[in-house]
Design a protein around this motif. Structure first.
Motif, PDB file in Angstrom:
ATOM      1  N   ILE A   8       0.855  -1.191   0.000  1.00 22.30           N
ATOM      2  CA  ILE A   8       0.000   0.000   0.000  1.00 22.30           C
ATOM      3  C   ILE A   8       0.890   1.239   0.000  1.00 22.30           C
ATOM      4  CG2 ILE A   8      -1.775   1.324   1.205  1.00 22.30           C
ATOM      5  CD1 ILE A   8      -2.704  -1.291   2.499  1.00 22.30           C
ATOM      6  N   LEU A   9       0.654   2.120  -0.955  1.00 17.98           N
ATOM      7  CA  LEU A   9       1.347   3.401  -1.025  1.00 17.98           C
ATOM      8  C   LEU A   9       0.407   4.482  -0.505  1.00 17.98           C
ATOM      9  CD1 LEU A   9       2.872   3.073  -4.617  1.00 17.98           C
ATOM     10  CD2 LEU A   9       3.907   2.422  -2.429  1.00 17.98           C
ATOM     11  N   TYR A  10       0.890   5.318   0.404  1.00 17.03           N
ATOM     12  CA  TYR A  10       0.096   6.426   0.928  1.00 17.03           C
ATOM     13  C   TYR A  10       0.275   7.623   0.002  1.00 17.03           C
ATOM     14  CZ  TYR A  10      -0.030   3.658   5.241  1.00 17.03           C
ATOM     15  OH  TYR A  10      -0.212   2.662   6.169  1.00 17.03           O
ATOM     16  N   VAL A  11      -0.816   8.069  -0.581  1.00 15.12           N
ATOM     17  CA  VAL A  11      -0.766   9.091  -1.620  1.00 15.12           C
ATOM     18  C   VAL A  11      -1.745  10.219  -1.331  1.00 15.12           C
ATOM     19  CG1 VAL A  11      -0.034   7.400  -3.350  1.00 15.12           C
ATOM     20  CG2 VAL A  11      -2.469   7.885  -3.070  1.00 15.12           C
ATOM     21  N   ASP A  13      -3.762  11.692  -3.725  1.00 18.53           N
ATOM     22  CA  ASP A  13      -4.980  11.512  -4.527  1.00 18.53           C
ATOM     23  C   ASP A  13      -4.990  10.098  -5.110  1.00 18.53           C
ATOM     24  OD1 ASP A  13      -6.860  11.465  -6.663  1.00 18.53           O
ATOM     25  OD2 ASP A  13      -6.625  13.617  -6.971  1.00 18.53           O
ATOM     26  N   VAL A  14      -5.805   9.225  -4.532  1.00 15.72           N
ATOM     27  CA  VAL A  14      -5.852   7.813  -4.926  1.00 15.72           C
ATOM     28  C   VAL A  14      -6.184   7.667  -6.411  1.00 15.72           C
ATOM     29  CG1 VAL A  14      -7.104   5.632  -4.589  1.00 15.72           C
ATOM     30  CG2 VAL A  14      -6.364   6.983  -2.597  1.00 15.72           C
ATOM     31  N   GLU A  15      -7.198   8.365  -6.879  1.00 18.31           N
ATOM     32  CA  GLU A  15      -7.614   8.269  -8.281  1.00 18.31           C
ATOM     33  C   GLU A  15      -6.478   8.660  -9.228  1.00 18.31           C
ATOM     34  OE1 GLU A  15     -10.155   7.735 -11.626  1.00 18.31           O
ATOM     35  OE2 GLU A  15     -10.705   7.333  -9.548  1.00 18.31           O
ATOM     36  N   LYS A  16      -5.820   9.757  -8.931  1.00 12.54           N
ATOM     37  CA  LYS A  16      -4.725  10.246  -9.767  1.00 12.54           C
ATOM     38  C   LYS A  16      -3.565   9.248  -9.788  1.00 12.54           C
ATOM     39  CE  LYS A  16      -1.485  14.102 -10.156  1.00 12.54           C
ATOM     40  NZ  LYS A  16      -0.969  15.299  -9.498  1.00 12.54           N
ATOM     41  N   SER A  17      -3.246   8.674  -8.648  1.00 17.60           N
ATOM     42  CA  SER A  17      -2.153   7.703  -8.570  1.00 17.60           C
ATOM     43  C   SER A  17      -2.486   6.443  -9.354  1.00 17.60           C
ATOM     44  CB  SER A  17      -1.847   7.359  -7.110  1.00 17.60           C
ATOM     45  OG  SER A  17      -1.422   8.515  -6.424  1.00 17.60           O
ATOM     46  N   ILE A  18      -3.709   5.965  -9.224  1.00 20.53           N
ATOM     47  CA  ILE A  18      -4.134   4.781  -9.970  1.00 20.53           C
ATOM     48  C   ILE A  18      -4.080   5.061 -11.468  1.00 20.53           C
ATOM     49  CG2 ILE A  18      -6.190   3.419 -10.542  1.00 20.53           C
ATOM     50  CD1 ILE A  18      -6.648   3.058  -7.557  1.00 20.53           C
ATOM     51  N   GLU A  19      -4.509   6.239 -11.884  1.00 19.60           N
ATOM     52  CA  GLU A  19      -4.458   6.587 -13.308  1.00 19.60           C
ATOM     53  C   GLU A  19      -3.031   6.569 -13.841  1.00 19.60           C
ATOM     54  OE1 GLU A  19      -6.513  10.316 -13.739  1.00 19.60           O
ATOM     55  OE2 GLU A  19      -8.485   9.361 -13.521  1.00 19.60           O
ATOM     56  N   PHE A  20      -2.065   7.025 -13.055  1.00 23.02           N
ATOM     57  CA  PHE A  20      -0.663   6.992 -13.469  1.00 23.02           C
ATOM     58  C   PHE A  20      -0.240   5.554 -13.767  1.00 23.02           C
ATOM     59  CE2 PHE A  20       3.766   6.177 -12.298  1.00 23.02           C
ATOM     60  CZ  PHE A  20       4.432   7.032 -13.154  1.00 23.02           C
ATOM     61  N   TYR A  21      -0.516   4.633 -12.851  1.00 25.63           N
ATOM     62  CA  TYR A  21      -0.107   3.239 -13.033  1.00 25.63           C
ATOM     63  C   TYR A  21      -0.886   2.554 -14.152  1.00 25.63           C
ATOM     64  CZ  TYR A  21       3.016   3.423  -9.065  1.00 25.63           C
ATOM     65  OH  TYR A  21       4.070   3.736  -8.228  1.00 25.63           O
ATOM     66  N   GLU A  22      -2.141   2.935 -14.353  1.00 24.44           N
ATOM     67  CA  GLU A  22      -2.911   2.410 -15.488  1.00 24.44           C
ATOM     68  C   GLU A  22      -2.283   2.870 -16.805  1.00 24.44           C
ATOM     69  OE1 GLU A  22      -7.537   2.076 -13.989  1.00 24.44           O
ATOM     70  OE2 GLU A  22      -6.740   4.078 -14.407  1.00 24.44           O
ATOM     71  N   ASN A  23      -1.986   4.160 -16.890  1.00 22.14           N
ATOM     72  CA  ASN A  23      -1.449   4.735 -18.133  1.00 22.14           C
ATOM     73  C   ASN A  23      -0.054   4.229 -18.461  1.00 22.14           C
ATOM     74  OD1 ASN A  23      -3.698   6.332 -18.758  1.00 22.14           O
ATOM     75  ND2 ASN A  23      -2.991   7.984 -17.437  1.00 22.14           N
ATOM     76  N   PRO A  34     -15.809   4.145  -2.455  1.00 20.75           N
ATOM     77  CA  PRO A  34     -16.723   5.232  -2.840  1.00 20.75           C
ATOM     78  C   PRO A  34     -16.229   6.630  -2.453  1.00 20.75           C
ATOM     79  CG  PRO A  34     -17.943   3.419  -1.870  1.00 20.75           C
ATOM     80  CD  PRO A  34     -16.484   3.102  -1.695  1.00 20.75           C
ATOM     81  N   ASP A  35     -15.489   6.734  -1.352  1.00 20.20           N
ATOM     82  CA  ASP A  35     -14.987   8.054  -0.946  1.00 20.20           C
ATOM     83  C   ASP A  35     -13.567   8.319  -1.450  1.00 20.20           C
ATOM     84  OD1 ASP A  35     -14.036   6.107   0.709  1.00 20.20           O
ATOM     85  OD2 ASP A  35     -14.609   7.084   2.583  1.00 20.20           O
ATOM     86  N   ASN A  36     -13.078   7.466  -2.382  1.00 19.73           N
ATOM     87  CA  ASN A  36     -11.803   7.677  -3.069  1.00 19.73           C
ATOM     88  C   ASN A  36     -10.608   7.731  -2.116  1.00 19.73           C
ATOM     89  OD1 ASN A  36     -10.446   7.977  -5.576  1.00 19.73           O
ATOM     90  ND2 ASN A  36     -10.207  10.160  -5.196  1.00 19.73           N
ATOM     91  N   ASP A  37     -10.674   7.003  -0.976  1.00 17.98           N
ATOM     92  CA  ASP A  37      -9.538   7.023  -0.061  1.00 17.98           C
ATOM     93  C   ASP A  37      -8.746   5.721  -0.059  1.00 17.98           C
ATOM     94  OD1 ASP A  37     -11.298   5.420   1.325  1.00 17.98           O
ATOM     95  OD2 ASP A  37     -11.183   6.542   3.196  1.00 17.98           O
ATOM     96  N   TYR A  38      -9.188   4.738  -0.868  1.00 15.39           N
ATOM     97  CA  TYR A  38      -8.460   3.486  -0.989  1.00 15.39           C
ATOM     98  C   TYR A  38      -8.745   2.873  -2.354  1.00 15.39           C
ATOM     99  CZ  TYR A  38      -6.757  -1.229  -0.282  1.00 15.39           C
ATOM    100  OH  TYR A  38      -6.074  -2.408  -0.423  1.00 15.39           O
ATOM    101  N   GLY A  39      -7.721   2.310  -2.971  1.00 15.59           N
ATOM    102  CA  GLY A  39      -7.914   1.661  -4.261  1.00 15.59           C
ATOM    103  C   GLY A  39      -6.867   0.600  -4.503  1.00 15.59           C
ATOM    104  N   THR A  46       0.398 -10.293  -6.603  1.00 13.93           N
ATOM    105  CA  THR A  46       0.521  -9.310  -5.533  1.00 13.93           C
ATOM    106  C   THR A  46      -0.049  -7.988  -6.027  1.00 13.93           C
ATOM    107  OG1 THR A  46       2.510 -10.401  -4.729  1.00 13.93           O
ATOM    108  CG2 THR A  46       2.136  -8.154  -3.982  1.00 13.93           C
ATOM    109  N   THR A  47      -0.882  -7.372  -5.225  1.00 16.35           N
ATOM    110  CA  THR A  47      -1.597  -6.157  -5.606  1.00 16.35           C
ATOM    111  C   THR A  47      -0.844  -4.904  -5.161  1.00 16.35           C
ATOM    112  OG1 THR A  47      -3.695  -7.314  -5.384  1.00 16.35           O
ATOM    113  CG2 THR A  47      -3.793  -4.932  -5.293  1.00 16.35           C
ATOM    114  N   ILE A  48      -0.861  -3.878  -6.013  1.00 11.66           N
ATOM    115  CA  ILE A  48      -0.427  -2.548  -5.583  1.00 11.66           C
ATOM    116  C   ILE A  48      -1.690  -1.819  -5.161  1.00 11.66           C
ATOM    117  CG2 ILE A  48       0.644  -0.361  -6.207  1.00 11.66           C
ATOM    118  CD1 ILE A  48       2.164  -1.841  -8.392  1.00 11.66           C
ATOM    119  N   SER A  49      -1.678  -1.312  -3.944  1.00 14.49           N
ATOM    120  CA  SER A  49      -2.834  -0.609  -3.397  1.00 14.49           C
ATOM    121  C   SER A  49      -2.430   0.807  -3.028  1.00 14.49           C
ATOM    122  CB  SER A  49      -3.350  -1.339  -2.153  1.00 14.49           C
ATOM    123  OG  SER A  49      -3.663  -2.678  -2.447  1.00 14.49           O
ATOM    124  N   PHE A  50      -3.425   1.662  -2.921  1.00 10.26           N
ATOM    125  CA  PHE A  50      -3.201   3.063  -2.591  1.00 10.26           C
ATOM    126  C   PHE A  50      -4.175   3.476  -1.507  1.00 10.26           C
ATOM    127  CE2 PHE A  50      -2.154   2.173  -6.933  1.00 10.26           C
ATOM    128  CZ  PHE A  50      -0.912   2.762  -7.098  1.00 10.26           C
TER     129      PHE A  50
END
Length: 131
Positions: A8-11, A13-23, A34-39, A46-50
């Motif tokens: 788990i990486l503490y970031v 903006d979870v959405e923005k960080s996930i978009e970086f790794y997706e892209n 739902p509240d965008n505080d975990y993804g 092994t999962t990368i989580s934020f």
């Protein structure tokens, strides 16, 4: 049996960080709260989580050291394996990663480069280890 499940990486903006790794790496999102505080991302076994820094501060009442591009990276890295290190480094920097070390061939034959993601976490981009 014990299984390593996720990092788990503490970031900020979870959405923005996930978009970086997706892209950059082509991973698909597995879940965002739902509240965008975990993804989580589907990255293999092994999962990368934020987690948002706000959520992390609730879990760690005495605080933690935040990752930042203004500071040196932590003494930990996430490693990503590819056949074309130079291409992936270029792609990462085009999405906001900061180059730390250009691709270099190690004496054992592996090509390795380092970048920092948009939250300042150190990423190793390398060819597979053979032998």
């Amino acid at each position: 049996m014990i299984k390593f499940g996720y990092t788990i990486l503490y970031v900020e903006d979870v959405e923005k960080s996930i978009e970086f790794y997706e892209n950059v790496f082509g991973f698909a999102r597995k879940f965002i709260s739902p509240d965008n505080d975990y993804g989580e991302l589907n990255t293999g076994e092994t999962t990368i989580s934020f987690a948002s820094k706000k959520l992390a501060s609730h879990n760690l009442s005495e605080g933690f050291i935040e990752s930042s591009l203004e500071d040196k990276p932590f003494a930990i890295e996430l490693g990503f394996i590819t056949e074309d290190v130079g291409d992936l480094v270029q792609k990462a920097t085009s999405f906001g990663a900061v180059l730390v070390t250009e691709p270099k061939k190690k004496r054992w034959g592996q090509v390795v480069a380092y970048v920092r993601d948009t939250d300042g976490f150190l990423l190793e981009i390398c060819t597979p280890m053979h032998g």
